[in-house]
Design an enzyme around this catalytic site. Structure first.
Site: not given
Length: 356
Positions: A171, A198
């Site tokens: 990602c 994150h």
């Protein structure tokens, strides 16, 4: 992105020409990539799910109801040992080893490998013993010769005759690579460092507990009470896409107690003098032309929650762009680390299916 306009009439295509797809691993990315492929890519037909350890009721329930991304607007029920989606049956199994999954029984030709467990060529090859022709993996594969695809950057390198296994990278790599493409092509990168802020993932623990998923001890700490520095391979993985940057990029991650929508802090030393205005102009142009629907550009003062369910891989926070001493560039790029990535995974599955 990948010929999306072509897909608008594919509901009328010959159903016998649809590529039959199986999903191995029905966690966060497995379920969301399932949703995206089901809704956006009618040229593929998902016919089987394998989840281990698997509970049919939980898998069906979590497919329909998602605490972050909301309710999926389909009827989802259980039918014997299968999931019934609207009027379509998707069979279900719970095999631990990928070589035990009888894909051929269901006519599966393409596997979406979303367990995060089988990350070498040797570990993935048993899929092929059961009629599978292609595998798309939801994580970088740690073997030479495997193409890590970032849509918008290197999908043209896919060779249907050679690439039996491809990956959707990660990602964060999908967030970073489009930014790198613009800065490298237009300004040139001498070196750089990134930090991804994150969200928590299932590689961490909810409360302090022994964690067998990762060797990083900080992931054994309660994920919703602390900021936790950890590793990210996204910066070094860029060298797989742009070999000329090998050894010139690196980075770290900080896990934060939020469930979704992350932020990548990109710092580049560029090869020529520039300004904030030029950097933003280059990124804005890319978002409107050659990286449209992949790279976004935002001038409003938004926060992370505003990017939940954003399909794009990366969205520039234009208000935060900085240039220090004419050649050090700092860029913030937002991304829905679950949904944006899952949409790219589904895009790649559709691209591979079209080549079969």
């Amino acid at each position: 992105y990948l010929d999306k306009t072509e897909n608008t009439n594919t509901r009328d295509l010959d159903m016998s020409k649809r590529i039959r797809v199986g999903v191995n691993g029905f966690g966060r990315i497995g379920r969301l990539a399932f949703r995206s492929a089901w809704d956006d890519h009618p040229e593929v037909e998902i016919v089987h799910i394998n989840e281990n350890p698997g509970v049919l009721e939980s898998s069906a329930y979590l497919l329909e109801f998602d605490s972050v991304h909301g309710r999926w607007p389909h009827s989802v029920n259980i039918n014997d040992d299968s999931i019934l989606i609207d009027d379509k049956i998707v069979t279900y199994s719970s095999f631990e080893k990928c070589g035990d999954i009888p894909w051929d029984k269901y006519g599966v030709e393409l596997v979406m490998e979303c367990t995060g467990e089988f990350l070498t060529t040797e570990a993935l090859e048993p899929h092929f013993a059961h009629g599978v022709k292609k595998i798309v993996v939801s994580a970088p594969v740690k073997s030479d010769g495997i193409l890590n695809i970032v849509v918008g950057c290197n999908e043209t390198k896919y060779d249907p005759a050679k690439d039996k296994i491809v990956t959707a990278a990660s990602c964060t790599t999908n967030c970073l690579a489009p930014v790198v493409r613009v800065i490298q092509d237009k300004l040139g990168i001498e070196r750089g460092c990134i930090t991804t802020i994150h969200n928590v993932t299932n590689t961490q623990t909810v409360v302090d507990a022994c964690n067998s998923k990762k060797s990083d001890l900080r992931r054994a700490r309660a994920c919703l009470t602390s900021l936790a520095p950890t590793s990210t391979g996204s910066a070094t993985a860029i060298a797989l896409i742009y070999p000329e940057l090998n050894g010139k990029l690196n980075g770290l991650a900080v896990r934060v107690p939020l469930l979704n929508a992350s932020l990548t802090d990109c710092v580049f030393q560029v090869k020529r003098d520039t300004t904030v205005e030029e950097v933003n102009s280059l990124l804005k142009e890319a978002s409107e032309t050659y990286l449209k629907d992949i790279l976004g550009y935002e001038i409003k003062p938004l926060v992370s929650v505003d990017y939940t369910n954003d399909r794009r891989s990366s969205i520039i926070d234009a208000l935060s762009t900085q240039v220090i001493d004419k050649s050090m560039v700092k860029i913030y790029a937002w991304y829905d680390n679950e949904w944006g990535y899952s949409c790219r995974m589904a895009d790649i599955v559709a691209m591979v299916a079209k080549s079969m």
